[in-house]
Design a protein around this motif. Structure first.
Motif, PDB file in Angstrom:
ATOM      1  N   ALA A 228     -40.854 -27.796  23.477  1.00 37.87           N
ATOM      2  CA  ALA A 228     -40.274 -28.418  22.696  1.00 37.87           C
ATOM      3  C   ALA A 228     -39.139 -27.944  22.704  1.00 37.87           C
ATOM      4  O   ALA A 228     -39.173 -27.448  22.484  1.00 37.87           O
ATOM      5  N   LYS A 229     -37.764 -28.672  22.818  1.00 37.23           N
ATOM      6  CA  LYS A 229     -36.665 -28.071  22.411  1.00 37.23           C
ATOM      7  C   LYS A 229     -35.523 -28.640  21.477  1.00 37.23           C
ATOM      8  O   LYS A 229     -35.951 -29.990  20.784  1.00 37.23           O
ATOM      9  N   LEU A 230     -35.440 -27.380  20.393  1.00 31.26           N
ATOM     10  CA  LEU A 230     -35.921 -27.932  19.069  1.00 31.26           C
ATOM     11  C   LEU A 230     -34.417 -27.987  18.515  1.00 31.26           C
ATOM     12  O   LEU A 230     -33.124 -27.554  19.456  1.00 31.26           O
TER      13      LEU A 230
ATOM     14  N   ALA B 215     -29.640 -23.966  31.720  1.00 28.65           N
ATOM     15  CA  ALA B 215     -30.322 -25.046  30.416  1.00 28.65           C
ATOM     16  C   ALA B 215     -29.844 -26.609  30.715  1.00 28.65           C
ATOM     17  O   ALA B 215     -28.643 -26.523  31.457  1.00 28.65           O
ATOM     18  N   SER B 216     -30.489 -27.623  30.300  1.00 27.26           N
ATOM     19  CA  SER B 216     -30.835 -29.038  30.826  1.00 27.26           C
ATOM     20  C   SER B 216     -29.507 -29.338  30.053  1.00 27.26           C
ATOM     21  O   SER B 216     -28.335 -29.212  29.312  1.00 27.26           O
ATOM     22  N   GLY B 217     -28.632 -30.069  31.442  1.00 26.64           N
ATOM     23  CA  GLY B 217     -26.845 -30.749  30.892  1.00 26.64           C
ATOM     24  C   GLY B 217     -25.633 -30.067  31.835  1.00 26.64           C
ATOM     25  O   GLY B 217     -24.829 -30.160  31.777  1.00 26.64           O
TER      26      GLY B 217
ATOM     27  N   GLY C 163     -28.490 -20.502  23.891  1.00 26.55           N
ATOM     28  CA  GLY C 163     -27.528 -20.131  22.494  1.00 26.55           C
ATOM     29  C   GLY C 163     -26.429 -19.170  23.130  1.00 26.55           C
ATOM     30  O   GLY C 163     -26.386 -18.503  22.701  1.00 26.55           O
ATOM     31  N   GLY C 164     -24.662 -19.840  23.574  1.00 30.05           N
ATOM     32  CA  GLY C 164     -23.744 -18.553  24.248  1.00 30.05           C
ATOM     33  C   GLY C 164     -23.751 -17.625  25.063  1.00 30.05           C
ATOM     34  O   GLY C 164     -23.007 -16.499  25.063  1.00 30.05           O
ATOM     35  N   ILE C 165     -24.931 -17.687  25.548  1.00 27.86           N
ATOM     36  CA  ILE C 165     -25.559 -16.544  26.544  1.00 27.86           C
ATOM     37  C   ILE C 165     -24.292 -16.303  27.488  1.00 27.86           C
ATOM     38  O   ILE C 165     -24.802 -17.397  28.510  1.00 27.86           O
TER      39      ILE C 165
ATOM     40  N   GLY D  77     -26.192 -22.284  29.713  1.00 23.17           N
ATOM     41  CA  GLY D  77     -25.728 -22.994  29.301  1.00 23.17           C
ATOM     42  C   GLY D  77     -24.648 -23.186  29.816  1.00 23.17           C
ATOM     43  O   GLY D  77     -23.975 -23.490  31.537  1.00 23.17           O
ATOM     44  N   THR D  78     -23.065 -22.961  28.607  1.00 20.28           N
ATOM     45  CA  THR D  78     -21.932 -23.361  29.161  1.00 20.28           C
ATOM     46  C   THR D  78     -21.498 -22.711  29.747  1.00 20.28           C
ATOM     47  O   THR D  78     -20.521 -22.933  30.671  1.00 20.28           O
ATOM     48  N   ALA D  79     -22.439 -21.075  29.806  1.00 24.52           N
ATOM     49  CA  ALA D  79     -21.540 -20.042  30.707  1.00 24.52           C
ATOM     50  C   ALA D  79     -21.353 -20.476  31.933  1.00 24.52           C
ATOM     51  O   ALA D  79     -20.612 -20.044  32.832  1.00 24.52           O
TER      52      ALA D  79
ATOM     53  N   SER E  74     -21.374 -25.736  22.096  1.00 24.11           N
ATOM     54  CA  SER E  74     -21.969 -24.991  22.443  1.00 24.11           C
ATOM     55  C   SER E  74     -21.355 -23.567  23.189  1.00 24.11           C
ATOM     56  O   SER E  74     -20.072 -23.684  22.782  1.00 24.11           O
ATOM     57  N   GLY E  75     -21.696 -22.488  23.570  1.00 26.01           N
ATOM     58  CA  GLY E  75     -20.568 -21.578  23.774  1.00 26.01           C
ATOM     59  C   GLY E  75     -21.031 -20.704  23.271  1.00 26.01           C
ATOM     60  O   GLY E  75     -22.000 -20.106  21.891  1.00 26.01           O
ATOM     61  N   PRO E  76     -19.880 -19.350  23.367  1.00 25.69           N
ATOM     62  CA  PRO E  76     -20.615 -18.026  22.557  1.00 25.69           C
ATOM     63  C   PRO E  76     -20.493 -18.179  21.345  1.00 25.69           C
ATOM     64  O   PRO E  76     -21.132 -17.722  20.308  1.00 25.69           O
TER      65      PRO E  76
HETATM   66  C1  LIG Z   1     -22.389 -30.722  28.473  1.00 20.34           C
HETATM   67  C2  LIG Z   1     -23.909 -30.048  28.136  1.00 20.34           C
HETATM   68  C3  LIG Z   1     -24.726 -30.602  28.348  1.00 20.34           C
HETATM   69  C4  LIG Z   1     -26.331 -31.017  27.511  1.00 20.34           C
HETATM   70  N1  LIG Z   1     -27.017 -32.026  28.060  1.00 20.34           N
HETATM   71  C5  LIG Z   1     -27.949 -31.744  27.790  1.00 20.34           C
HETATM   72  C6  LIG Z   1     -28.882 -32.110  28.253  1.00 20.34           C
HETATM   73  O1  LIG Z   1     -29.390 -33.667  29.272  1.00 20.34           O
HETATM   74  N2  LIG Z   1     -30.319 -32.768  27.827  1.00 20.34           N
HETATM   75  C7  LIG Z   1     -30.606 -30.543  26.302  1.00 20.34           C
HETATM   76  O2  LIG Z   1     -32.176 -31.040  25.969  1.00 20.34           O
HETATM   77  N3  LIG Z   1     -29.558 -30.602  26.292  1.00 20.34           N
HETATM   78  C8  LIG Z   1     -29.038 -30.895  26.406  1.00 20.34           C
HETATM   79  N4  LIG Z   1     -27.358 -30.015  26.513  1.00 20.34           N
HETATM   80  C9  LIG Z   1     -27.514 -28.495  25.362  1.00 20.34           C
HETATM   81  C10 LIG Z   1     -27.838 -27.180  26.300  1.00 20.34           C
HETATM   82  O3  LIG Z   1     -28.489 -27.127  26.995  1.00 20.34           O
HETATM   83  C11 LIG Z   1     -27.820 -25.797  25.726  1.00 20.34           C
HETATM   84  O4  LIG Z   1     -29.629 -26.034  24.363  1.00 20.34           O
HETATM   85  C12 LIG Z   1     -26.727 -25.868  24.571  1.00 20.34           C
HETATM   86  O5  LIG Z   1     -25.288 -25.887  25.063  1.00 20.34           O
HETATM   87  C13 LIG Z   1     -26.609 -24.532  24.078  1.00 20.34           C
HETATM   88  O6  LIG Z   1     -26.269 -23.416  24.954  1.00 20.34           O
HETATM   89  P1  LIG Z   1     -25.660 -22.470  25.596  1.00 20.34           P
HETATM   90  O7  LIG Z   1     -24.328 -22.123  24.605  1.00 20.34           O
HETATM   91  O8  LIG Z   1     -25.283 -21.569  26.804  1.00 20.34           O
HETATM   92  O9  LIG Z   1     -24.656 -24.170  26.538  1.00 20.34           O
HETATM   93  C14 LIG Z   1     -26.100 -30.039  26.828  1.00 20.34           C
HETATM   94  C15 LIG Z   1     -24.937 -28.797  26.755  1.00 20.34           C
HETATM   95  C16 LIG Z   1     -23.850 -29.217  27.443  1.00 20.34           C
HETATM   96  C17 LIG Z   1     -22.689 -28.345  26.936  1.00 20.34           C
END
Ligand SMILES: Cc1cc2nc3c(=O)[nH]c(=O)nc-3n(C[C@H](O)[C@H](O)[C@H](O)COP(=O)(O)O)c2cc1C
Length: 308
Positions: free
Chosen positions: A166-168, A22-24, A245-247, A267-269, A218-220
């Motif tokens: 498209a990221k919603l 996941a981005s970021g 989301g939270g995987i 992402g967070t994982a 974000s996260g679980p």
């Molecule tokens: C530190 C951090 C930075 C993030 N940066 C971006 C970003 O630059 N662009 C984006 O579309 N989403 C960004 N996200 C969102 C994640 O890509 C993801 O959609 C979101 O964290 C939910 O997934 P997760 O629960 O697995 O983390 C970011 C999330 C985190 C935690």
């Protein structure tokens, strides 16, 4: 049974398995190269890029919460030109499809980014982050208004032939309306969810724990919400849906496939275990073998609600 088939096709991007970063949460990929065999991933989505470099928000920018974290990084990034010069040469050497994630504060910026990147070698697709505040429209996010979501995706579509995801944003009442809007605007896939707006307070000082006051959760902790929204979006559109989301593990990913996701993003994982993505790929493979399922695509959208 032989090796199960984990390959999926998402809006024109062919992946050897359905697990993406996941981005970021995975930098520009290279930062993880010593920890993870990047060629084992289904896809890599890089940190969100803007036209100009951005320093993001002041610290503190992250805080841990029960079952997750809040972040207010503010989309810090090196900008598209530095990305092309410094990061893309390495990414080009990978077999794994690399997807850009772009954002801007006005429609024109999104369109320019799309134009700048459409002929770049080594880019498999473009993910459009519409959770960003629109400065022209007083700061409300593009992704929370179906008309603005339509306009931004249409502007990008007009400038690029690359597969467009498209990221919603989840910060809406009815995700199916937004999903439908971006499909009409020409998106090849939707990905969801981005973070959910939240906050945390330090009681002794009575100050917000984030300098930005609010941040994205974000996260679980967000997984049940993400699953519900992915399920709703999958019923609202014909284009493929990518679940986020939270995987944390393969069974979390399985839940998203069952409700209709064609692929997932983790992402967070990655912050907890930088090898988690490849472990999820291995866990999916093992589940399919143990359950005699020859193809992951058989799982997608197989939710048994008793309503059929
Ligand atoms: C530190 C951090 C930075 C993030 N940066 C971006 C970003 O630059 N662009 C984006 O579309 N989403 C960004 N996200 C969102 C994640 O890509 C993801 O959609 C979101 O964290 C939910 O997934 P997760 O629960 O697995 O983390 C970011 C999330 C985190 C935690």
């Amino acid at each position: 049974m032989g090796e199960p088939n984990l390959a999926v096709e998402v809006g024109g991007i062919t992946m050897k398995n359905p697990v993406m970063t996941a981005s970021g949460t995975f930098g520009y990929g290279e930062e993880f190269a010593s920890l993870v065999d990047l060629n084992k991933l289904g896809g890599i989505i890089v940190k969100g890029l803007s036209l100009k470099p951005s320093a993001g928000n002041p610290p503190p920018r992250t805080v841990e919460t029960y079952g997750g974290m809040l972040n207010a990084i503010g989309l810090e990034n090196i900008g598209i030109e530095a990305f092309v010069q410094e990061k893309l040469p390495f990414l080009k050497t990978l077999e794994t499809p690399v997807v850009l994630n772009i954002y801007g504060h006005e429609i024109k910026a999104y369109a320019e980014l799309a134009e700048r990147t459409q002929d770049l070698e080594g880019i498999a697709g473009i993910e459009v982050n519409i959770s960003c505040p629109n400065v022209r429209a007083g700061g409300s996010a593009f992704g929370t208004d179906p008309k603005m979501a339509f306009e931004v995706v249409k502007a990008v579509r007009e400038k690029t032939r690359l597969p467009l995801i498209a990221k919603l944003s989840p910060n809406v009442t009815d995700i199916s309306v937004i999903a439908h809007s971006v499909e009409k605007a020409g998106a090849d896939a939707v990905s969801l969810i981005n973070t959910i707006t939240g906050m945390a307070v330090d009681v002794p000082t009575r100050k917000p724990k984030l300098a930005n006051i609010t941040g994205g959760l974000s996260g679980p902790a967000i997984k049940p919400i993400a699953l519900r929204m992915v399920w709703e979006a999958a019923q609202a559109v014909r284009i493929p849906v990518i679940g986020i989301g939270g995987i944390m593990n393969a069974m979390d990913a399985m839940e998203f496939f069952i409700v209709g996701a064609r692929a997932v993003q983790v992402g967070t994982a990655n912050f907890v275990n930088p090898r988690v993505t490849v472990e999820i790929v291995e866990g999916l493979r093992r589940y399919l073998v143990e359950n005699n399922i020859s193809n992951i695509n058989e799982i997608i959208g197989s939710l048994r609600t008793g309503r059929q």
